[in-house]
Write a protein that holds these residues in place. Structure first.
Motif, PDB file in Angstrom:
ATOM      1  N   SER A 108      76.959  13.845 -17.097  1.00 29.88           N
ATOM      2  CA  SER A 108      76.167  13.132 -16.091  1.00 29.88           C
ATOM      3  C   SER A 108      75.230  12.158 -16.806  1.00 29.88           C
ATOM      4  CB  SER A 108      75.346  14.128 -15.273  1.00 29.88           C
ATOM      5  OG  SER A 108      74.389  14.723 -16.122  1.00 29.88           O
ATOM      6  N   GLN A 109      74.641  11.255 -16.030  1.00 31.66           N
ATOM      7  CA  GLN A 109      73.698  10.317 -16.655  1.00 31.66           C
ATOM      8  C   GLN A 109      72.521  11.055 -17.311  1.00 31.66           C
ATOM      9  OE1 GLN A 109      71.365   7.670 -14.297  1.00 31.66           O
ATOM     10  NE2 GLN A 109      71.288   6.168 -15.931  1.00 31.66           N
ATOM     11  N   PRO A 110      71.890  12.066 -16.627  1.00 31.32           N
ATOM     12  CA  PRO A 110      70.783  12.759 -17.309  1.00 31.32           C
ATOM     13  C   PRO A 110      71.219  13.434 -18.609  1.00 31.32           C
ATOM     14  CG  PRO A 110      70.776  13.269 -14.961  1.00 31.32           C
ATOM     15  CD  PRO A 110      72.023  12.500 -15.225  1.00 31.32           C
ATOM     16  N   GLU A 111      72.433  13.987 -18.636  1.00 34.52           N
ATOM     17  CA  GLU A 111      72.888  14.653 -19.877  1.00 34.52           C
ATOM     18  C   GLU A 111      73.078  13.633 -20.996  1.00 34.52           C
ATOM     19  OE1 GLU A 111      75.184  18.274 -17.539  1.00 34.52           O
ATOM     20  OE2 GLU A 111      76.278  16.453 -18.048  1.00 34.52           O
ATOM     21  N   LEU A 112      73.700  12.505 -20.688  1.00 31.55           N
ATOM     22  CA  LEU A 112      73.863  11.466 -21.708  1.00 31.55           C
ATOM     23  C   LEU A 112      72.509  10.910 -22.148  1.00 31.55           C
ATOM     24  CD1 LEU A 112      76.854   9.187 -20.642  1.00 31.55           C
ATOM     25  CD2 LEU A 112      76.518  10.269 -22.876  1.00 31.55           C
ATOM     26  N   ALA A 113      71.627  10.749 -21.169  1.00 33.23           N
ATOM     27  CA  ALA A 113      70.293  10.206 -21.481  1.00 33.23           C
ATOM     28  C   ALA A 113      69.541  11.165 -22.407  1.00 33.23           C
ATOM     29  CB  ALA A 113      69.496   9.980 -20.194  1.00 33.23           C
ATOM     30  N   LEU A 114      69.654  12.477 -22.166  1.00 31.49           N
ATOM     31  CA  LEU A 114      68.981  13.457 -23.027  1.00 31.49           C
ATOM     32  C   LEU A 114      69.485  13.341 -24.460  1.00 31.49           C
ATOM     33  CD1 LEU A 114      68.884  16.775 -20.940  1.00 31.49           C
ATOM     34  CD2 LEU A 114      66.926  15.579 -21.965  1.00 31.49           C
ATOM     35  N   LEU A 115      70.803  13.219 -24.605  1.00 30.53           N
ATOM     36  CA  LEU A 115      71.363  13.122 -25.953  1.00 30.53           C
ATOM     37  C   LEU A 115      70.897  11.836 -26.636  1.00 30.53           C
ATOM     38  CD1 LEU A 115      74.966  14.463 -25.247  1.00 30.53           C
ATOM     39  CD2 LEU A 115      73.260  15.521 -26.740  1.00 30.53           C
ATOM     40  N   LEU A 116      70.927  10.719 -25.904  1.00 33.41           N
ATOM     41  CA  LEU A 116      70.526   9.447 -26.518  1.00 33.41           C
ATOM     42  C   LEU A 116      69.038   9.443 -26.856  1.00 33.41           C
ATOM     43  CD1 LEU A 116      72.750   7.036 -24.448  1.00 33.41           C
ATOM     44  CD2 LEU A 116      72.655   7.126 -26.950  1.00 33.41           C
ATOM     45  N   THR A 117      68.224  10.030 -25.992  1.00 35.10           N
ATOM     46  CA  THR A 117      66.784  10.094 -26.288  1.00 35.10           C
ATOM     47  C   THR A 117      66.553  10.927 -27.540  1.00 35.10           C
ATOM     48  OG1 THR A 117      66.374  10.006 -23.936  1.00 35.10           O
ATOM     49  CG2 THR A 117      64.534  10.763 -25.286  1.00 35.10           C
ATOM     50  N   THR A 118      67.279  12.037 -27.638  1.00 32.21           N
ATOM     51  CA  THR A 118      67.116  12.899 -28.823  1.00 32.21           C
ATOM     52  C   THR A 118      67.549  12.152 -30.079  1.00 32.21           C
ATOM     53  OG1 THR A 118      67.634  14.744 -27.381  1.00 32.21           O
ATOM     54  CG2 THR A 118      67.650  15.200 -29.741  1.00 32.21           C
ATOM     55  N   ILE A 119      68.614  11.376 -29.980  1.00 27.20           N
ATOM     56  CA  ILE A 119      69.047  10.582 -31.139  1.00 27.20           C
ATOM     57  C   ILE A 119      67.930   9.620 -31.547  1.00 27.20           C
ATOM     58  CG2 ILE A 119      70.665   8.752 -31.872  1.00 27.20           C
ATOM     59  CD1 ILE A 119      72.783  10.189 -30.027  1.00 27.20           C
ATOM     60  N   HIS A 120      67.354   8.926 -30.577  1.00 23.90           N
ATOM     61  CA  HIS A 120      66.310   7.947 -30.909  1.00 23.90           C
ATOM     62  C   HIS A 120      65.047   8.630 -31.440  1.00 23.90           C
ATOM     63  CE1 HIS A 120      68.168   4.152 -29.756  1.00 23.90           C
ATOM     64  NE2 HIS A 120      68.756   4.823 -28.788  1.00 23.90           N
ATOM     65  N   GLU A 121      64.795   9.882 -31.016  1.00 25.16           N
ATOM     66  CA  GLU A 121      63.608  10.607 -31.519  1.00 25.16           C
ATOM     67  C   GLU A 121      63.751  10.972 -32.989  1.00 25.16           C
ATOM     68  OE1 GLU A 121      62.380  12.887 -27.399  1.00 25.16           O
ATOM     69  OE2 GLU A 121      63.285  14.031 -29.021  1.00 25.16           O
ATOM     70  N   HIS A 122      64.994  11.286 -33.413  1.00 25.51           N
ATOM     71  CA  HIS A 122      65.155  11.859 -34.757  1.00 25.51           C
ATOM     72  C   HIS A 122      65.864  10.956 -35.753  1.00 25.51           C
ATOM     73  CE1 HIS A 122      63.533  15.608 -33.351  1.00 25.51           C
ATOM     74  NE2 HIS A 122      64.402  15.635 -32.359  1.00 25.51           N
ATOM     75  N   TYR A 123      66.387   9.845 -35.287  1.00 21.16           N
ATOM     76  CA  TYR A 123      67.143   8.958 -36.183  1.00 21.16           C
ATOM     77  C   TYR A 123      66.659   7.527 -35.990  1.00 21.16           C
ATOM     78  CZ  TYR A 123      70.137  13.033 -36.557  1.00 21.16           C
ATOM     79  OH  TYR A 123      70.585  14.310 -36.783  1.00 21.16           O
ATOM     80  N   LEU A 124      66.900   6.702 -37.008  1.00 19.59           N
ATOM     81  CA  LEU A 124      66.541   5.282 -36.910  1.00 19.59           C
ATOM     82  C   LEU A 124      67.796   4.524 -36.488  1.00 19.59           C
ATOM     83  CD1 LEU A 124      64.568   5.044 -40.259  1.00 19.59           C
ATOM     84  CD2 LEU A 124      63.628   5.189 -37.944  1.00 19.59           C
ATOM     85  N   VAL A 125      67.746   3.967 -35.285  1.00 13.77           N
ATOM     86  CA  VAL A 125      68.920   3.261 -34.761  1.00 13.77           C
ATOM     87  C   VAL A 125      68.552   1.789 -34.621  1.00 13.77           C
ATOM     88  CG1 VAL A 125      70.679   3.237 -32.955  1.00 13.77           C
ATOM     89  CG2 VAL A 125      69.436   5.351 -33.418  1.00 13.77           C
ATOM     90  N   PRO A 126      69.061   0.911 -35.519  1.00 14.00           N
ATOM     91  CA  PRO A 126      68.707  -0.513 -35.428  1.00 14.00           C
ATOM     92  C   PRO A 126      69.214  -1.130 -34.120  1.00 14.00           C
ATOM     93  CG  PRO A 126      70.093  -0.078 -37.344  1.00 14.00           C
ATOM     94  CD  PRO A 126      70.006   1.197 -36.582  1.00 14.00           C
ATOM     95  N   PRO A 127      68.605  -2.221 -33.678  1.00 11.14           N
ATOM     96  CA  PRO A 127      68.962  -2.792 -32.376  1.00 11.14           C
ATOM     97  C   PRO A 127      70.430  -3.215 -32.262  1.00 11.14           C
ATOM     98  CG  PRO A 127      66.981  -3.835 -33.269  1.00 11.14           C
ATOM     99  CD  PRO A 127      67.509  -2.923 -34.327  1.00 11.14           C
ATOM    100  N   ALA A 128      71.008  -3.794 -33.319  1.00  7.00           N
ATOM    101  CA  ALA A 128      72.383  -4.311 -33.180  1.00  7.00           C
ATOM    102  C   ALA A 128      73.397  -3.218 -33.474  1.00  7.00           C
ATOM    103  CB  ALA A 128      72.595  -5.487 -34.130  1.00  7.00           C
TER     104      ALA A 128
END
Ligand code: SF4
Length: 375
Positions: free
Chosen positions: A66-86
């Motif tokens: 679901s969107q909330p499940e994907l959003a949780l995973l992506l938020t967690t990625i951004h919290e713990h990893y450095l993801v450049p814009p491009a």
């Protein structure tokens, strides 16, 4: 330049050929998403500098989240990893999950590349494979994705399916090209033992295509896709200019990646880590803050063989100078018989120190690489 792979181990139904790790009990995915978030947190030191340049949601069927499940995973990625814009963020999606609503939600979450599991556009073959989608859904999903703003779309197709012919594959290729995706991956069917196809094959109830037919189908796709503007940059992968899969190219060029989720693999140059392929065991270990993985230390021979196996399948080829300088492996001298046989058969070509496969060589890529292995 590192990649992050998230394995979503749920599917609506089991395709008859598939031996990936997945469960059809997808109603229970919330607990697993929590476990994966914990693994993301615990594994953050795995990649140098915590930097992630590509994120790939694979499976399984990530488009079931679901969107909330994907959003949780992506938020967690951004919290713990450095993801450049491009960065490239790919979601594998099945045609039956693709709707204007789901597409718009994925876009809002930052997904910018779709990899769509079509396999074939032919209804009888879809039925035989036990795919959950219809021909009509396969045809409509790409125009829908384009209308939603996706500009980087890949299709998965299969060849050498039971009952398929060069003519039926030609229809699939023409249909795929007419839809205009930027990237096409196309894999020959392999009959895996622990699948419905494997069981039927053992009992003599599944008639596979003859060996000559499989080669003829592979030759057809090597003709048709480049004619249509798709460059074969890896044996099974074709792309319009500028649309190689950045994430998958990292696997083939030996760059580090971290795999999250049951059955996911990770690689950091010297070790390979394999997560347990069992959802309940995975969840239980993560509840106790343990990573349920076995670690394999790659020997010099493992590293050479992996390099040969992956690189020979690509347009970047095997660099004899790199083999010699990194591992003191002098391929022509250390495998003289296989080396001479490959040249005499016309399977290789060389530019400077880089060796790649010719068209005839591509038909035998894995066997040629195996003949060059160290140890
Ligand atoms: S949808 Fe994909 S992962 Fe799931 S069973 Fe089918 S081929 Fe396997």
């Amino acid at each position: 330049m590192a990649g992050l792979y998230i394995h979503v181990p749920f599917c609506k139904q089991a395709c008859h050929y598939c031996d990936f790790h997945f469960s059809t009990a997808w109603q229970h995915r919330g607990r697993l998403v929590e476990a994966m978030r914990n693994e993301l947190r615990l594994q953050q030191a795995y990649l140098p500098g915590r930097e992630v340049h590509t994120v790939y949601f694979g499976g399984g069927t990530p488009s079931l989240l679901s969107q909330p499940e994907l959003a949780l995973l992506l938020t967690t990625i951004h919290e713990h990893y450095l993801v450049p814009p491009a960065r490239e963020i790919t979601l594998e999606a099945n045609p039956d999950d693709i709707t204007p609503d789901s597409l718009s939600r994925w876009r809002q979450l930052g997904v910018n590349r779709l990899s769509i599991g079509i396999q074939t556009f032919q209804e009888p073959l879809l039925h035989q494979l036990n795919r959950a989608h219809s021909r009509a859904q396969a045809l409509q999903c790409i125009p829908l994705a384009r209308a939603a703003g996706f500009r980087n779309i890949s299709l998965d197709l299969m060849y050498a399916l039971p009952g398929s012919t060069v003519a039926s594959l030609a229809r699939d290729i023409d249909q795929a090209v007419a839809l205009g995706p930027q990237h096409i991956s196309i894999y020959g069917l392999t009959i895996e033992e622990k699948t419905a196809f494997g069981r039927w094959h053992q009992k003599g109830q599944l008639k596979t295509v003859a060996e000559g037919e499989e080669a003829a189908q592979f030759e057809l796709l090597m003709d048709r896709l480049p004619e249509a503007g798709y460059e074969q940059y890896e044996i099974s992968n074709f792309a319009q200019p500028g649309y190689h899969s950045t994430h998958n190219s990292r696997y083939w060029t030996g760059e580090p990646y971290l795999g999250i989720g049951p059955s996911a693999h990770s690689f950091n140059g010297t070790t390979r880590q394999h997560n347990v392929a069992h959802n309940a065991q995975y969840e239980k270990a993560l509840q106790q803050n343990e990573i349920p993985a076995t670690v394999e230390i790659l020997t010099r021979e493992n590293q050479i063989n992996e390099y040969l196996f992956t690189r020979l399948r690509t347009q970047w080829g095997v660099d004899l100078h790199e083999l010699a300088s990194r591992w003191h492996y002098h391929l022509p001298e250390q495998q003289p018989t296989a080396w001479q046989q490959a040249w005499q058969a016309g399977w290789l070509q060389q530019h400077g120190t880089v060796v790649t496969l010719t068209r005839q060589g591509k038909l035998l890529a894995d066997a040629i690489a195996a003949n060059f292995f160290a140890g």
